[in-house]
Design a protein around this motif. Sequence first.
Motif, PDB file in Angstrom:
ATOM      1  N   LEU A 165       0.839  -1.190   0.000  1.00 60.20           N
ATOM      2  CA  LEU A 165       0.000   0.000   0.000  1.00 60.20           C
ATOM      3  C   LEU A 165       0.880   1.246   0.000  1.00 60.20           C
ATOM      4  O   LEU A 165       2.059   1.162   0.364  1.00 60.20           O
ATOM      5  N   GLY A 169       6.394   2.134   3.433  1.00 62.53           N
ATOM      6  CA  GLY A 169       7.826   2.188   3.738  1.00 62.53           C
ATOM      7  C   GLY A 169       8.685   1.517   2.675  1.00 62.53           C
ATOM      8  O   GLY A 169       9.838   1.173   2.927  1.00 62.53           O
ATOM      9  N   LYS A 170       8.141   1.366   1.462  1.00 63.85           N
ATOM     10  CA  LYS A 170       8.881   0.681   0.387  1.00 63.85           C
ATOM     11  C   LYS A 170      10.131   1.467  -0.027  1.00 63.85           C
ATOM     12  O   LYS A 170      11.234   0.912  -0.111  1.00 63.85           O
ATOM     13  N   ALA A 185       8.329  10.211   2.038  1.00 66.72           N
ATOM     14  CA  ALA A 185       7.560  11.195   2.803  1.00 66.72           C
ATOM     15  C   ALA A 185       6.376  10.525   3.464  1.00 66.72           C
ATOM     16  O   ALA A 185       5.950   9.438   3.068  1.00 66.72           O
ATOM     17  N   PRO A 188       0.682   9.267   1.302  1.00 67.93           N
ATOM     18  CA  PRO A 188       0.556   8.253   0.244  1.00 67.93           C
ATOM     19  C   PRO A 188       0.967   8.808  -1.118  1.00 67.93           C
ATOM     20  O   PRO A 188       0.882  10.013  -1.352  1.00 67.93           O
ATOM     21  N   THR A 190       3.878   9.034  -2.574  1.00 67.25           N
ATOM     22  CA  THR A 190       5.110   9.807  -2.686  1.00 67.25           C
ATOM     23  C   THR A 190       5.843   9.365  -3.949  1.00 67.25           C
ATOM     24  O   THR A 190       6.375  10.176  -4.697  1.00 67.25           O
ATOM     25  N   ASP A 206      11.298  -0.367  -6.738  1.00 65.63           N
ATOM     26  CA  ASP A 206      10.304   0.071  -5.751  1.00 65.63           C
ATOM     27  C   ASP A 206       9.217   0.763  -6.564  1.00 65.63           C
ATOM     28  O   ASP A 206       9.483   1.754  -7.238  1.00 65.63           O
ATOM     29  N   PRO A 208       5.247   2.466  -7.261  1.00 61.27           N
ATOM     30  CA  PRO A 208       4.254   3.267  -6.536  1.00 61.27           C
ATOM     31  C   PRO A 208       3.250   2.373  -5.807  1.00 61.27           C
ATOM     32  O   PRO A 208       2.960   1.255  -6.231  1.00 61.27           O
ATOM     33  N   LYS A 274       8.151  -0.762   9.890  1.00 65.31           N
ATOM     34  CA  LYS A 274       7.949   0.207  10.981  1.00 65.31           C
ATOM     35  C   LYS A 274       7.713  -0.503  12.316  1.00 65.31           C
ATOM     36  O   LYS A 274       6.896  -0.064  13.125  1.00 65.31           O
ATOM     37  N   LEU A 302      13.542   0.665  10.197  1.00 64.59           N
ATOM     38  CA  LEU A 302      14.709   1.432   9.745  1.00 64.59           C
ATOM     39  C   LEU A 302      15.642   1.732  10.907  1.00 64.59           C
ATOM     40  O   LEU A 302      16.814   2.001  10.719  1.00 64.59           O
ATOM     41  N   TYR A 303      15.047   1.724  12.112  1.00 64.90           N
ATOM     42  CA  TYR A 303      15.825   2.085  13.297  1.00 64.90           C
ATOM     43  C   TYR A 303      16.446   0.871  13.972  1.00 64.90           C
ATOM     44  O   TYR A 303      16.965   0.967  15.064  1.00 64.90           O
TER      45      TYR A 303
HETATM   46  N1  LIG Z   1       8.920   4.830  12.427  1.00 68.60           N
HETATM   47  C1  LIG Z   1       9.230   4.391  11.213  1.00 68.60           C
HETATM   48  N2  LIG Z   1       8.863   5.096  10.113  1.00 68.60           N
HETATM   49  C2  LIG Z   1       9.182   4.598   8.913  1.00 68.60           C
HETATM   50  C3  LIG Z   1       9.909   3.402   8.751  1.00 68.60           C
HETATM   51  N3  LIG Z   1      10.057   3.157   7.409  1.00 68.60           N
HETATM   52  C4  LIG Z   1       9.455   4.184   6.797  1.00 68.60           C
HETATM   53  N4  LIG Z   1       8.924   5.058   7.665  1.00 68.60           N
HETATM   54  C5  LIG Z   1       8.187   6.306   7.363  1.00 68.60           C
HETATM   55  O1  LIG Z   1       7.015   5.994   6.640  1.00 68.60           O
HETATM   56  C6  LIG Z   1       6.693   7.032   5.722  1.00 68.60           C
HETATM   57  C7  LIG Z   1       6.460   6.463   4.323  1.00 68.60           C
HETATM   58  O2  LIG Z   1       7.685   5.945   3.834  1.00 68.60           O
HETATM   59  P1  LIG Z   1       7.970   5.733   2.272  1.00 68.60           P
HETATM   60  O3  LIG Z   1       9.228   4.947   2.199  1.00 68.60           O
HETATM   61  O4  LIG Z   1       7.874   7.008   1.528  1.00 68.60           O
HETATM   62  O5  LIG Z   1       6.733   4.805   1.888  1.00 68.60           O
HETATM   63  P2  LIG Z   1       6.331   4.207   0.456  1.00 68.60           P
HETATM   64  O6  LIG Z   1       5.773   2.844   0.704  1.00 68.60           O
HETATM   65  O7  LIG Z   1       7.461   4.299  -0.482  1.00 68.60           O
HETATM   66  O8  LIG Z   1       5.153   5.192   0.056  1.00 68.60           O
HETATM   67  P3  LIG Z   1       4.567   5.511  -1.436  1.00 68.60           P
HETATM   68  O9  LIG Z   1       5.711   5.904  -2.291  1.00 68.60           O
HETATM   69  O10 LIG Z   1       3.630   6.637  -1.177  1.00 68.60           O
HETATM   70  O11 LIG Z   1       3.867   4.274  -1.894  1.00 68.60           O
HETATM   71  C8  LIG Z   1       7.838   8.028   5.808  1.00 68.60           C
HETATM   72  O12 LIG Z   1       7.455   9.091   6.634  1.00 68.60           O
HETATM   73  C9  LIG Z   1       8.967   7.216   6.438  1.00 68.60           C
HETATM   74  O13 LIG Z   1       9.870   8.015   7.159  1.00 68.60           O
HETATM   75  C10 LIG Z   1      10.324   2.687   9.932  1.00 68.60           C
HETATM   76  O14 LIG Z   1      10.965   1.634   9.920  1.00 68.60           O
HETATM   77  N5  LIG Z   1       9.943   3.232  11.123  1.00 68.60           N
END
Ligand SMILES: Nc1nc2c(ncn2[C@@H]2O[C@H](COP(=O)(O)OP(=O)(O)OP(=O)(O)O)[C@@H](O)[C@H]2O)c(=O)[nH]1
Length: 319
Positions: A165, A169-170, A185, A188, A190, A206, A208, A274, A302-303
């Motif tokens: 989705l 965090g992809k 960011a 959704p 991003t 990675d 969308p 996360k 990530l942490y």
């Molecule tokens: N606390 C926490 N936040 C995380 C972690 N991984 C990602 N995030 C946060 O989750 C949010 C979305 O992360 P993205 O990596 O942009 O997510 P995405 O799946 O690529 O989102 P789209 O490109 O919109 O599909 C960001 O604010 C990240 O900082 C994690 O391990 N822990």
Amino acid sequence: MLIDEVIITVKGGNGGNGAISFKRNAQTAKGGPDGGNGGNGGNLYVQGENDVDTLTSFRYKKEIKAQDGVNGGRYNLYGKNGQDLVINVPLGTVITNLETKEGFEVTNETDKILIAKGGKGGRGNNEFKTSTAQAPKYRELGQSGEVKKIKLELKMIADIGFIGLPNAGKSSLLAVLTNAHPKIADYPFTTLEPNLGVMEGLVIADIPGLIEGASAGKGLGDKFLKHIERTKLLVHCIDSSSQNPSQDYKTVRKELEDYSSKLLEKEEVIALTKSDLIDEKKKKDLMRIFKKFRKEVILISLYNDESVDDLKKLLLKLS
Ligand SMILES: Nc1nc2c(ncn2[C@@H]2O[C@H](COP(=O)(O)OP(=O)(O)OP(=O)(O)O)[C@@H](O)[C@H]2O)c(=O)[nH]1
Ligand SMILES: [Mg+2]
């Protein structure tokens, strides 16, 4: 097949200007011309390189320019030539001049291919001295280096695809596992176009985020799924802090199925992302729930470097 693509402006260095000058010293009050020539601008070349896999290093560059030649000086001082610049691109990169539409492919590591010629340095007034014009007051300016807008394109087949989705965090995972710098960011969608990265020689895509109804065109639709049709392995990213992670999983699986049931048969790792946002009890519960899907399941944050490392090892093992 994914296309890694960047557009940049390439410039040869400008030639240095010739100088206008006349000999002047204690002995010579009114000497002849001694303005030196300007140096030539450096050439810009491209060269194939086997060790680089993506065009990522160009992604944030708008312009690449070889060094300018130095202006000529008095005392017939020649300006130094500008240094040539060689930029390395992965083998298989297709370079197209966007104005003329001419293109070529970089196929070996040995040839240096000229893509923007440096400008010639201008002659100083000393060069214009003749028997009739002994004190010429003119010189040439250096010529400008060639300027071209080019497109670099590299066709790649991704080994691993990140799905899930939006906001799962992809892209964040791609950024920690590879050399890529995707936009990340807290909202959704991003990612609007697939991002590519390379982890120990494996290309990761990675794409969308997908939402319910993506196969019917909702959100950004499912057109990006074509990029992962040929990958060997999918990493299904699920936000473990979401209201209903198993429902999130099923939603995305349904969209995969509607696109092509072949995607459901691909080997899949479930990455519960996360995990720093949930407590130990929820971690246990989620592991129990997701194990039922009979896939590799991994909690990741990530942490938590160890968890990132574990995911990396798992992907290397399965690829
Ligand atoms: N606390 C926490 N936040 C995380 C972690 N991984 C990602 N995030 C946060 O989750 C949010 C979305 O992360 P993205 O990596 O942009 O997510 P995405 O799946 O690529 O989102 P789209 O490109 O919109 O599909 C960001 O604010 C990240 O900082 C994690 O391990 N822990
Ligand atoms: Mg993203």
